[in-house]
Design a protein around this motif. Sequence first.
Motif, mmCIF file in Angstrom:
data_model
loop_
_atom_site.group_PDB
_atom_site.id
_atom_site.type_symbol
_atom_site.label_atom_id
_atom_site.label_comp_id
_atom_site.label_asym_id
_atom_site.label_seq_id
_atom_site.Cartn_x
_atom_site.Cartn_y
_atom_site.Cartn_z
ATOM 1 N N VAL A 171 61.442 3.537 -18.610
ATOM 2 C CA VAL A 171 61.739 2.129 -18.894
ATOM 3 C C VAL A 171 63.223 1.940 -19.214
ATOM 4 C CG1 VAL A 171 61.209 0.173 -20.402
ATOM 5 C CG2 VAL A 171 59.389 1.748 -19.729
ATOM 6 N N LEU A 172 63.781 2.854 -19.977
ATOM 7 C CA LEU A 172 65.201 2.762 -20.323
ATOM 8 C C LEU A 172 66.078 2.753 -19.077
ATOM 9 C CD1 LEU A 172 65.934 5.083 -23.405
ATOM 10 C CD2 LEU A 172 66.311 2.618 -23.213
ATOM 11 N N LEU A 173 65.842 3.711 -18.178
ATOM 12 C CA LEU A 173 66.649 3.792 -16.964
ATOM 13 C C LEU A 173 66.451 2.561 -16.080
ATOM 14 C CD1 LEU A 173 66.366 7.549 -15.918
ATOM 15 C CD2 LEU A 173 68.364 6.357 -16.828
ATOM 16 N N GLU A 174 65.219 2.107 -15.990
ATOM 17 C CA GLU A 174 64.932 0.925 -15.164
ATOM 18 C C GLU A 174 65.680 -0.297 -15.677
ATOM 19 O OE1 GLU A 174 60.802 -0.250 -13.586
ATOM 20 O OE2 GLU A 174 61.071 -1.526 -15.363
ATOM 21 N N GLN A 175 65.630 -0.506 -16.999
ATOM 22 C CA GLN A 175 66.298 -1.668 -17.589
ATOM 23 C C GLN A 175 67.818 -1.552 -17.495
ATOM 24 O OE1 GLN A 175 64.920 -4.558 -18.659
ATOM 25 N NE2 GLN A 175 62.993 -3.712 -17.891
ATOM 26 N N ALA A 176 68.327 -0.332 -17.678
ATOM 27 C CA ALA A 176 69.778 -0.128 -17.576
ATOM 28 C C ALA A 176 70.257 -0.426 -16.158
ATOM 29 C CB ALA A 176 70.129 1.303 -17.970
ATOM 30 N N GLU A 177 69.472 -0.024 -15.163
ATOM 31 C CA GLU A 177 69.838 -0.294 -13.778
ATOM 32 C C GLU A 177 69.740 -1.780 -13.457
ATOM 33 O OE1 GLU A 177 67.266 2.276 -11.599
ATOM 34 O OE2 GLU A 177 68.320 4.103 -12.200
ATOM 35 N N LYS A 178 68.698 -2.448 -13.997
ATOM 36 C CA LYS A 178 68.561 -3.887 -13.784
ATOM 37 C C LYS A 178 69.740 -4.641 -14.382
ATOM 38 C CE LYS A 178 63.551 -4.512 -13.332
ATOM 39 N NZ LYS A 178 62.334 -5.120 -13.943
ATOM 40 N N SER A 179 70.251 -4.131 -15.512
ATOM 41 C CA SER A 179 71.389 -4.766 -16.181
ATOM 42 C C SER A 179 72.710 -4.402 -15.530
ATOM 43 C CB SER A 179 71.423 -4.346 -17.663
ATOM 44 O OG SER A 179 70.254 -4.739 -18.329
ATOM 45 N N LYS A 180 72.638 -3.547 -14.485
ATOM 46 C CA LYS A 180 73.846 -3.050 -13.810
ATOM 47 C C LYS A 180 74.801 -2.398 -14.806
ATOM 48 C CE LYS A 180 73.527 -6.368 -10.025
ATOM 49 N NZ LYS A 180 74.201 -7.436 -9.237
ATOM 50 N N ALA A 181 74.210 -1.622 -15.709
ATOM 51 C CA ALA A 181 75.004 -0.952 -16.745
ATOM 52 C C ALA A 181 75.831 0.176 -16.139
ATOM 53 C CB ALA A 181 74.089 -0.401 -17.828
ATOM 54 N N ASP A 182 77.007 0.378 -16.705
ATOM 55 C CA ASP A 182 77.869 1.484 -16.300
ATOM 56 C C ASP A 182 77.663 2.693 -17.201
ATOM 57 O OD1 ASP A 182 79.477 -0.041 -14.270
ATOM 58 O OD2 ASP A 182 79.954 -1.219 -16.053
#
Length: 286
Positions: free
Chosen positions: A239-250
């Motif tokens: 879930v963490l990785l999915e949300q970070a990717e959705k947020s376009k996090a660097d």
Amino acid sequence: MSVRKILVPLAGRPADEEVLATALSVAKAFEAQLVALFARADPTEALPYLGDGVSGQVIEDLMQAAREGANEAAARVKASLTKAAAAAGIPMAEKGGEAAMPSVRFVDVTGRRDEVVAKHSRLSDLIVFGESTTGVAGGTALEAAMMTADRPVLIAPKKAMAPAGGSVCIGWDDSPEASSAVHAAMPFLERAKKVTILCIGGKELDPGPGSTLADFLALHGVVADVHILDAAGRAVGEVLLEQAEKSKADLLVMGGYGQSRLVEFLFGGTTQHIRSHATIPVLMAH
């Protein structure tokens, strides 16, 4: 906390160039010195395992082959460092000369890799590991840096974007490990254009801890949004990785090894999942 010394353990593999690209971007952003560390095994440590029936000439040939292999790997590391630094416009630090910032330096040490990494990590601000050094082969070195030396580590996946100055997600569970990661990540958070706090749990999760973190960050001039997420039975790391990717996090910031390493190894866990599946740079601390 400032980032002035970045340690990068390298092994002379093709993936070195990828981790160097991320590490050099961090060194440039914070005007830090990047220290490329090559740990060569001591071939004499293998002697007890050769048995009594091995002739002296065979032993000498094996020792010589090991030394030559280490010399070749060290040369590849230095060549990759020189090439990557030149492309980034960062000079090589001269021994005894003025410490230019940013700069790069090459260190060649003999000893067990995890012990060498732990020793040199103690006086480093950040240790950067590539994707190829976070699995079984390189995992002990990463754990040595994060748990034995108690220093933050940055995992740099292949083709990672520059982690400084963009969007940052924080995986927050109000644990000591997550708190350590936030403190270690302050130089990144203070530069970030956007910061998102991800609190994962059931629907009953209290938003208070996330708000407390947001209040703390605000005192440091960092504005953060709090997102409360229901894992719905899924793995927290997923879930963490999915949300970070959705947020376009660097960059993803999180605590590492909230449970024992043995439990993580046997049954898996958030740390192991992130290490194996991260597609963006991840800053971890214990």
